[in-house]
Motif scaffolding. Structure first.
Motif, PDB file in Angstrom:
ATOM      1  N   ALA A 114       0.826  -1.203   0.000  1.00  0.00           N
ATOM      2  CA  ALA A 114       0.000   0.000   0.000  1.00  0.00           C
ATOM      3  C   ALA A 114       0.861   1.254   0.000  1.00  0.00           C
ATOM      4  N   ARG A 115       1.946   1.237   0.759  1.00  0.00           N
ATOM      5  CA  ARG A 115       2.811   2.418   0.821  1.00  0.00           C
ATOM      6  C   ARG A 115       3.588   2.608  -0.480  1.00  0.00           C
ATOM      7  N   LEU A 116       3.999   1.513  -1.073  1.00  0.00           N
ATOM      8  CA  LEU A 116       4.645   1.616  -2.384  1.00  0.00           C
ATOM      9  C   LEU A 116       3.659   2.135  -3.432  1.00  0.00           C
ATOM     10  N   GLY A 117       2.414   1.672  -3.342  1.00  0.00           N
ATOM     11  CA  GLY A 117       1.395   2.148  -4.268  1.00  0.00           C
ATOM     12  C   GLY A 117       1.153   3.636  -4.138  1.00  0.00           C
ATOM     13  N   HIS A 118       1.130   4.119  -2.886  1.00  0.00           N
ATOM     14  CA  HIS A 118       0.946   5.559  -2.670  1.00  0.00           C
ATOM     15  C   HIS A 118       2.139   6.336  -3.227  1.00  0.00           C
ATOM     16  N   TYR A 119       3.332   5.802  -3.006  1.00  0.00           N
ATOM     17  CA  TYR A 119       4.536   6.462  -3.535  1.00  0.00           C
ATOM     18  C   TYR A 119       4.472   6.553  -5.058  1.00  0.00           C
ATOM     19  N   ARG A 120       4.095   5.454  -5.693  1.00  0.00           N
ATOM     20  CA  ARG A 120       4.028   5.419  -7.154  1.00  0.00           C
ATOM     21  C   ARG A 120       2.978   6.392  -7.676  1.00  0.00           C
ATOM     22  N   ALA A 121       1.798   6.402  -7.049  1.00  0.00           N
ATOM     23  CA  ALA A 121       0.733   7.295  -7.498  1.00  0.00           C
ATOM     24  C   ALA A 121       1.141   8.756  -7.341  1.00  0.00           C
ATOM     25  N   ALA A 155     -14.486  11.610  -3.295  1.00  0.00           N
ATOM     26  CA  ALA A 155     -14.365  10.897  -2.030  1.00  0.00           C
ATOM     27  C   ALA A 155     -14.743   9.439  -2.224  1.00  0.00           C
ATOM     28  N   LEU A 156     -14.007   8.564  -1.563  1.00  0.00           N
ATOM     29  CA  LEU A 156     -14.227   7.130  -1.751  1.00  0.00           C
ATOM     30  C   LEU A 156     -15.539   6.685  -1.131  1.00  0.00           C
ATOM     31  N   PRO A 157     -16.320   5.911  -1.853  1.00  0.00           N
ATOM     32  CA  PRO A 157     -17.554   5.350  -1.286  1.00  0.00           C
ATOM     33  C   PRO A 157     -17.221   4.366  -0.173  1.00  0.00           C
ATOM     34  N   LYS A 158     -18.197   4.071   0.637  1.00  0.00           N
ATOM     35  CA  LYS A 158     -18.024   3.111   1.721  1.00  0.00           C
ATOM     36  C   LYS A 158     -17.597   1.763   1.145  1.00  0.00           C
ATOM     37  N   GLY A 159     -16.608   1.140   1.780  1.00  0.00           N
ATOM     38  CA  GLY A 159     -16.139  -0.160   1.336  1.00  0.00           C
ATOM     39  C   GLY A 159     -14.891  -0.100   0.483  1.00  0.00           C
ATOM     40  N   LEU A 160     -14.511   1.101   0.004  1.00  0.00           N
ATOM     41  CA  LEU A 160     -13.281   1.272  -0.767  1.00  0.00           C
ATOM     42  C   LEU A 160     -12.219   1.906   0.120  1.00  0.00           C
ATOM     43  N   SER A 161     -10.984   1.458  -0.010  1.00  0.00           N
ATOM     44  CA  SER A 161      -9.913   1.979   0.837  1.00  0.00           C
ATOM     45  C   SER A 161      -8.943   2.834   0.026  1.00  0.00           C
ATOM     46  N   ALA A 162      -8.377   3.849   0.690  1.00  0.00           N
ATOM     47  CA  ALA A 162      -7.449   4.756   0.020  1.00  0.00           C
ATOM     48  C   ALA A 162      -6.186   4.052  -0.477  1.00  0.00           C
ATOM     49  N   THR A 164      -5.766   0.944  -1.478  1.00  0.00           N
ATOM     50  CA  THR A 164      -6.077   0.153  -2.671  1.00  0.00           C
ATOM     51  C   THR A 164      -6.415   1.067  -3.841  1.00  0.00           C
ATOM     52  N   ALA A 165      -7.093   2.172  -3.571  1.00  0.00           N
ATOM     53  CA  ALA A 165      -7.384   3.137  -4.634  1.00  0.00           C
ATOM     54  C   ALA A 165      -6.091   3.664  -5.252  1.00  0.00           C
ATOM     55  N   SER A 166      -5.055   3.871  -4.419  1.00  0.00           N
ATOM     56  CA  SER A 166      -3.765   4.331  -4.938  1.00  0.00           C
ATOM     57  C   SER A 166      -3.142   3.290  -5.849  1.00  0.00           C
ATOM     58  N   LEU A 167      -3.290   2.005  -5.479  1.00  0.00           N
ATOM     59  CA  LEU A 167      -2.758   0.938  -6.326  1.00  0.00           C
ATOM     60  C   LEU A 167      -3.464   0.908  -7.675  1.00  0.00           C
ATOM     61  N   VAL A 168      -4.799   1.032  -7.657  1.00  0.00           N
ATOM     62  CA  VAL A 168      -5.565   1.022  -8.902  1.00  0.00           C
ATOM     63  C   VAL A 168      -5.198   2.242  -9.743  1.00  0.00           C
ATOM     64  N   GLU A 169      -5.062   3.392  -9.097  1.00  0.00           N
ATOM     65  CA  GLU A 169      -4.666   4.596  -9.833  1.00  0.00           C
ATOM     66  C   GLU A 169      -3.303   4.411 -10.486  1.00  0.00           C
ATOM     67  N   GLY A 170      -2.352   3.830  -9.724  1.00  0.00           N
ATOM     68  CA  GLY A 170      -1.029   3.590 -10.286  1.00  0.00           C
ATOM     69  C   GLY A 170      -1.070   2.672 -11.487  1.00  0.00           C
ATOM     70  N   ALA A 171      -1.917   1.626 -11.409  1.00  0.00           N
ATOM     71  CA  ALA A 171      -2.052   0.700 -12.538  1.00  0.00           C
ATOM     72  C   ALA A 171      -2.641   1.402 -13.753  1.00  0.00           C
ATOM     73  N   LEU A 172      -3.629   2.263 -13.522  1.00  0.00           N
ATOM     74  CA  LEU A 172      -4.251   3.002 -14.620  1.00  0.00           C
ATOM     75  C   LEU A 172      -3.249   3.945 -15.287  1.00  0.00           C
ATOM     76  N   ARG A 173      -2.499   4.669 -14.468  1.00  0.00           N
ATOM     77  CA  ARG A 173      -1.526   5.607 -15.016  1.00  0.00           C
ATOM     78  C   ARG A 173      -0.458   4.857 -15.827  1.00  0.00           C
ATOM     79  N   ALA A 174      -0.003   3.719 -15.273  1.00  0.00           N
ATOM     80  CA  ALA A 174       1.043   2.956 -15.951  1.00  0.00           C
ATOM     81  C   ALA A 174       0.545   2.370 -17.268  1.00  0.00           C
ATOM     82  N   ALA A 175      -0.762   2.112 -17.376  1.00  0.00           N
ATOM     83  CA  ALA A 175      -1.321   1.512 -18.594  1.00  0.00           C
ATOM     84  C   ALA A 175      -1.274   2.464 -19.778  1.00  0.00           C
ATOM     85  N   GLY A 176      -1.234   3.774 -19.514  1.00  0.00           N
ATOM     86  CA  GLY A 176      -1.148   4.750 -20.593  1.00  0.00           C
ATOM     87  C   GLY A 176      -2.422   4.840 -21.415  1.00  0.00           C
TER      88      GLY A 176
END
Length: 229
Positions: A114-121, A155-162, A164-176
């Motif tokens: 999670a911390r690496l994901g935040h760093y990457r994002a 703002a994240l809906p209930k049930g979503l965590s910050a 994990t959201a950073s990891l998904v964001e990082g994956a999206l950005r990396a996908a180009g």
């Protein structure tokens, strides 16, 4: 973009485990391993890593002193402390030294991920931009207090965590511009397809990601998601 990581820990088995954690995190690879302060400085000078996973208890000198010496030979390197040290003065010294995060041992793989994901994002947020707006800055420096409590359209809906959201964001950005599907996102960061799609659709609703349909020869069209710069 892949971030190179230098793992620094005096315990050979712990260093190996942390290297495995790094290599299992999308967008990161272990560039080298060091088991002491002097070796860490030599490795950093040779590798110029993006990030150092730094233990503070090293056999030949304090970790924070190694940090200062590494900065002299690799000034663009960032530091994430992973240590059993939890006294407040050490934490303050690490903060003053400019570490990007501090993780107290022992910890689970998900916590480092999670911390690496935040760093990457946070780093990707500034890629390709010559001038940062407040949203870019807030990814690097989280806003405390009342400003953080104000409602935000994304703002994240209930049930979503910050994290994990950073990891998904990082994956999206990396996908180009090609983007990715929910299945590809799930496989890349270790989520279920249903969970990945919830995060992706949240980013679409917040206007931070776009979605388009890709039609194949058979079956339903595939939803592909791209990050909005």
């Amino acid at each position: 973009m892949e971030h190179s990581v230098l793992v620094v820990d005096d315990d050979f088995m712990v260093a190996r485990l942390h290297s495995v954690y790094v290599d299992r995190t999308p967008g990161f690879r272990t560039a080298g391993v060091a088991h002491g302060a002097a070796e860490a400085v030599r490795q950093a000078a040779r590798l110029s890593p993006d990030l150092v996973l730094l233990d503070l208890y090293l056999p030949d000198g304090p970790g924070l002193e190694a940090l200062r010496r590494i900065r002299e030979v690799a000034p663009r390197t960032d530091f994430l402390v992973v240590s059993a040290a939890k006294d407040t003065e050490t934490v303050r010294q690490a903060q003053r030294a400019g570490v990007v995060n501090y993780l107290i041992k022992p910890f689970e793989q998900a916590e480092l991920r999670a911390r690496l994901g935040h760093y990457r994002a946070a780093r990707l947020a500034l890629e390709g931009t010559r001038s940062a707006d407040q949203a870019h800055v807030d990814r690097l420096f989280p806003v405390p207090g009342p400003a953080q409590a104000r409602p935000r359209p994304d703002a994240l809906p209930k049930g979503l965590s910050a994290p994990t959201a950073s990891l998904v964001e990082g994956a999206l950005r990396a996908a180009g511009p090609e983007g990715l599907s929910a299945s590809e996102c799930a496989a890349g960061i270790g989520l279920s397809r249903v969970s990945a799609r919830r995060y992706l659709e949240h980013f679409v609703a917040a206007d931070r990601a776009g979605v388009h349909l890709r039609y194949g020869t058979t079956g339903r069209p595939e939803r592909r998601y791209t990050w909005r710069s």
